[in-house]
Design a protein around this motif. Structure first.
Motif, short mmCIF file in Angstrom:
data_model
loop_
_atom_site.label_atom_id
_atom_site.label_comp_id
_atom_site.label_asym_id
_atom_site.label_seq_id
_atom_site.Cartn_x
_atom_site.Cartn_y
_atom_site.Cartn_z
N THR A 258 0.68 -1.22 -0.09
CA THR A 258 0.18 -0.07 0.05
C THR A 258 0.79 1.47 -0.11
O THR A 258 0.34 2.33 -0.66
CB THR A 258 -0.99 -0.07 1.18
N TRP A 259 2.02 1.21 0.73
CA TRP A 259 2.80 2.38 0.86
C TRP A 259 4.25 2.11 0.80
O TRP A 259 5.03 1.84 1.45
CB TRP A 259 2.76 3.20 2.20
N PRO A 260 4.72 1.72 -0.61
CA PRO A 260 5.90 1.42 -0.86
C PRO A 260 7.13 2.34 -0.83
O PRO A 260 8.04 1.84 -0.65
CB PRO A 260 5.84 0.86 -2.44
N ARG A 261 6.65 3.72 -0.60
CA ARG A 261 7.51 4.63 -0.19
C ARG A 261 7.69 4.94 1.22
O ARG A 261 8.26 5.99 1.61
CB ARG A 261 7.51 6.00 -1.05
N LEU A 262 7.13 4.13 2.01
CA LEU A 262 7.29 4.18 3.45
C LEU A 262 7.57 2.81 4.07
O LEU A 262 7.14 2.15 4.76
CB LEU A 262 5.76 4.51 3.95
N PRO A 263 8.91 2.55 3.97
CA PRO A 263 9.62 1.38 4.42
C PRO A 263 9.55 0.95 5.77
O PRO A 263 9.43 0.14 6.30
CB PRO A 263 11.18 1.38 3.79
N VAL A 264 9.55 2.18 6.59
CA VAL A 264 9.55 2.31 7.96
C VAL A 264 8.08 1.52 8.55
O VAL A 264 7.92 0.85 9.47
CB VAL A 264 9.87 3.65 8.63
N ALA A 265 7.12 1.83 7.84
CA ALA A 265 5.71 1.56 8.13
C ALA A 265 5.74 -0.03 7.93
O ALA A 265 5.21 -0.72 8.98
CB ALA A 265 4.81 2.07 7.12
N ALA A 266 6.19 -0.63 7.24
CA ALA A 266 6.29 -2.19 6.80
C ALA A 266 7.18 -2.65 8.10
O ALA A 266 6.78 -3.87 8.46
CB ALA A 266 6.94 -2.55 5.66
N ALA A 267 8.37 -2.09 8.57
CA ALA A 267 9.29 -2.43 9.41
C ALA A 267 8.49 -2.53 10.87
O ALA A 267 8.88 -3.29 11.61
CB ALA A 267 10.45 -1.66 9.46
N VAL A 268 7.80 -1.67 11.13
CA VAL A 268 7.14 -1.44 12.39
C VAL A 268 5.82 -2.01 12.46
O VAL A 268 5.30 -2.20 13.73
CB VAL A 268 7.05 0.01 12.90
N VAL A 269 5.21 -2.45 11.38
CA VAL A 269 3.74 -2.87 11.61
C VAL A 269 3.30 -4.06 12.43
O VAL A 269 2.55 -4.43 12.96
CB VAL A 269 2.94 -3.01 10.25
N PRO A 270 4.59 -5.19 12.43
CA PRO A 270 4.31 -6.41 12.95
C PRO A 270 4.38 -5.95 14.85
O PRO A 270 3.21 -6.72 15.31
CB PRO A 270 5.65 -7.03 12.93
#
Length: 729
Positions: A258-270
């Motif tokens: 959904t937000w490919p240019r927000l890598p931190v979002a993918a890293a913290v969502v777990p």
């Protein structure tokens, strides 16, 4: 059996659920997190569909036949990937995602192979860069700092979940003692015994309806054939631990897509996803709803594929690569639990409607035909999602027939959603603790993320889903005569079931908000005025042609890591003690506040019954005395394999007239017709709420009956007694 002894089975279950789907998606051209996230979704969906085909063909269901179906799927995906031009060996499938408008990706720090570029007309006749046909748009690989952050956060969040569940359950062979859990244990045993995991009659042996009803058996089928786990409760409890891994993967894949240019979002969502209680903890422990939990834990994987498919419109070949597995996943997950189809419709509809509306706006401005194709594909997806329930009208009607008592107002449920209060038990839960304060911050991030993505034009559909799911959850809790209460019926009007949808939306939005805060905070500390956030770069700034900042991955990873660590420490390890108590209240006999079907000694008696009784034995006993466990733990047939009441005349006769055995010929005639040979009971009092209220539900006579003349005691365990019936000899 110890948890260490289940380790081979845990590994086997994880690999069986994740690896095949990952390989299939990789063959279609997906890679990285967006291939790993939906992997289990696709595997279990294919397994559920394949079980239906095998059941119709009369082929036994086992690990070998499942492997055969997955191999056929691998061959099909290899051919489709080659046909679409997205397969890894075709070269074009590895293009990194770029925006469909604005400056060329090279100007924004992205690498795209020359073969993947082509020109297309833009607004006002300008020429802008776009992917070549057959090139699959997907997120670029994470920078190493972000990848390391993701690995660390995922390991900690998932590990804490697994630890809480293992500690709470205690013993791998200990069965769930909640209503739905008892049924699903028997269902796993039925699949193993009869070799049929079809949702269309595979579980017919559990019913005395006189016909084979539809019941989604997708989860039961794959759990039943996992090697190295042995007893049914061990397999079920292993699936409780593994679902934590699948939740981490699926929600991370959705955020990355959904937000490919927000890598931190993918890293913290777990960490953010595992901080919530209802999904998966509450549903899989206190509710015992294993299929429902799995279906909604895997739902973000399906949404990931839908997002990628929409992103690649109108290129038919590139769109088909994620769209076909998305379609398979949608139908397959409906065979895991039917409610997930409506959950998919609820969340995907805003995305498809918005995409189609945007296409019509572009059509009006440019006159090009491509936007019309985009709108047509979106309309087709909506039509399929909306029409399928009409073909299953009887099933939908039976689900909506469930009646729930409503509350007079909405204050309690809205407060509970804000602080993520346990929706069952824990009446004295402290709402003022630090862990709750942390969860309020997470809720605030979710609300802020909803506003942020709405303003910045990316992920709006998730914000709509959050608002809608919160509204439906509140309605399900409120007065039963509410005008829209019927809309919650497809989720059984169950508050915790709908809360799962709230979490599916809230966790990604909170992650997006935290990622923007981290990114902009890093730039402020560095003395740089943020020209635009990562999300803004995908909205208005892109259309204005402004270059996007890539930020400082290492600094972002450090700041985000510190934030997550603080959250974990302040919240008692993501409320690990509370999560442990969820499992304790559902599994540990001496700590069950509202139920006691059997204690550990009685459970051991059930296991021995499988060795002591003949193969043709059938055991009669009160449902609420724990008799269904004789089947799921010992493998011995019983008259009542779950806690729902019987429908057959003989089943009801024995339930109400067992005290007349030996004097009423009709009772012995029913015993003979059902093949009953043994009787089980225990001397425990009716117990605390609600079981003493459930006893009168047609089960009062059987529940209180004490064997005497015409019965011969065979074995005891705890307060349980196993008798042989001789009165009808």
């Amino acid at each position: 059996m110890s948890w260490a002894q289940t380790l081979p089975g845990l590994i086997a279950m994880t690999v069986l659920m994740v690896a095949p789907g990952w390989l299939l998606l990789r063959l279609l051209g997906l890679r990285g997190i967006v291939a790993l996230g939906p992997a289990a979704t696709l595997t279990i969906a294919l397994s559920a569909g394949w079980a239906v085909l095998l059941g119709a063909a009369g082929v036994p269901w086992n690990l070998g036949t499942l492997a055969l179906g997955l191999l056929l799927a691998v061959a099909a995906c290899a051919g489709l990937g080659h046909l679409f031009g997205t397969a890894p060996w075709r070269g074009a499938g590895d293009a990194e995602e770029t925006e469909r408008a604005g400056p060329a990706p090279e100007a924004r720090g992205l690498r795209t192979p020359p073969v993947a570029r082509r020109a297309r007309p833009g607004r006002g006749g300008a020429t802008v860069a776009a992917p070549a046909r057959g090139v699959l748009l997907q997120p670029a690989p994470l920078a190493r700092p972000h990848l390391l952050l993701l690995a660390g956060v995922a390991a900690v969040a998932t590990g804490l979940y697994v630890l809480a569940m293992a500690r709470g359950i205690g013993v791998p062979e200990r069965p769930s003692q909640v209503w739905d859990g008892v049924f699903h244990l028997s269902a796993i045993q039925a699949v193993r015994e009869h070799g049929d995991a079809s949702s269309f009659g595979g579980l017919a042996s559990l019913y005395d309806y006189g016909y084979a009803p539809f019941y989604p058996a997708g989860w039961h089928g794959i759990v039943a054939v996992v090697p190295f786990l042995g007893p049914v409760p061990a397999a079920v409890n292993a699936s409780i631990l593994v679902v934590g891994v699948l939740w981490t993967l699926s929600i991370t894949g959705l955020v990355r897509a959904t937000w490919p240019r927000l890598p931190v979002a993918a890293a913290v969502v777990p960490a953010l996803a595992h901080s919530f209680l209802a999904l998966p903890v509450g549903l899989i422990t206190q509710m015992g709803q294993f299929p429902y939990t799995y279906a909604h834990v895997l739902l973000p994987g399906l949404l990931t594929l839908v997002v990628l498919a929409v992103r690649n419109l109108p290129d038919l070949r590139a769109t088909a690569a994620p769209a076909l597995p998305a379609a398979v996943a949608a139908f397959g997950l409906a065979l895991v639990h039917g409610s997930v189809w409506f959950s998919t419709l609820l969340l995907v509809a805003p995305l498809l409607v918005a995409t189609a509306a945007g296409a019509f706006r572009r059509l009006r401005h440019t006159g090009a035909r491509l936007p019309l194709a985009v709108a047509a594909w979106c309309a087709l997806g909506l039509a399929v999602l909306a029409s399928v329930p009409l073909l299953a009208g009887e099933v939908v009607d039976s689900v909506q027939a469930f009646e729930r008592e409503g509350d007079d107002g909405y204050r309690w449920i809205l407060t509970s959603l804000l602080v993520d209060r346990p929706l069952r038990s824990f009446g004295g839960y402290d709402l003022g603790g630090v862990a709750t304060v942390v969860q309020v911050v997470v809720a605030g991030l979710a609300i802020g993320g909803a506003a942020l993505v709405w303003w910045l034009h990316r992920g709006r559909w998730i914000a709509v889903g959050l608002v809608t799911s919160v509204a439906l959850t509140a309605i399900s809790w409120g007065p039963a005569d509410h005008t829209l209460h019927w809309a919650t019926g497809v989720w059984y009007s169950e508050t915790m079931r709908l809360d799962a949808l709230v979490i599916v939306c809230a966790a990604p939005l909170a992650a997006a908000a935290l990622a923007v805060l981290v990114r902009d905070g890093v730039e402020v500390v560095r003395g740089i005025r943020p020209r635009e956030s990562a999300l803004a770069g995908q909205g208005a700034s892109v259309r204005q042609g402004a270059p996007l900042r890539q930020g400082a991955p290492l600094r972002e990873a450090v700041v985000a890591g510190v934030a997550v660590l603080a959250m974990v420490l302040a919240s008692d390890g993501l409320r690990n003690t509370l999560r442990t108590y969820h499992a304790v209240e559902s599994f540990v006999p001496d700590h069950l506040p509202f139920r006691m079907l059997a204690n550990d000694a009685e459970l051991e008696l059930f296991r021995r019954a499988g060795e002591e009784l003949p193969d043709d034995a059938v055991v009669l006993g009160a449902r609420f005395r724990g008799t269904p466990y004789v089947y799921s733990l010992g493998g011995v047939d019983v008259v009542y394999p779950h806690l729902a009441g019987p429908r057959s005349a003989d089943g009801r006769l024995l339930q109400a007239g067992i005290d007349e055995i030996g004097t009423d010929p009709a009772v012995c005639a029913a015993v003979e017709r059902l093949g009953v040979t043994h009787f089980y009971t225990n001397t425990r009092d009716t117990g605390p709420e609600p079981w003493h209220q459930m006893a009168p539900l047609g089960d009062a006579t059987l529940f209180t009956f004490r064997p005497g003349e015409g019965f011969e005691l065979l074995d005891t365990g705890g307060l349980g007694e196993l008798w042989e019936i001789t009165a009808c000899d």
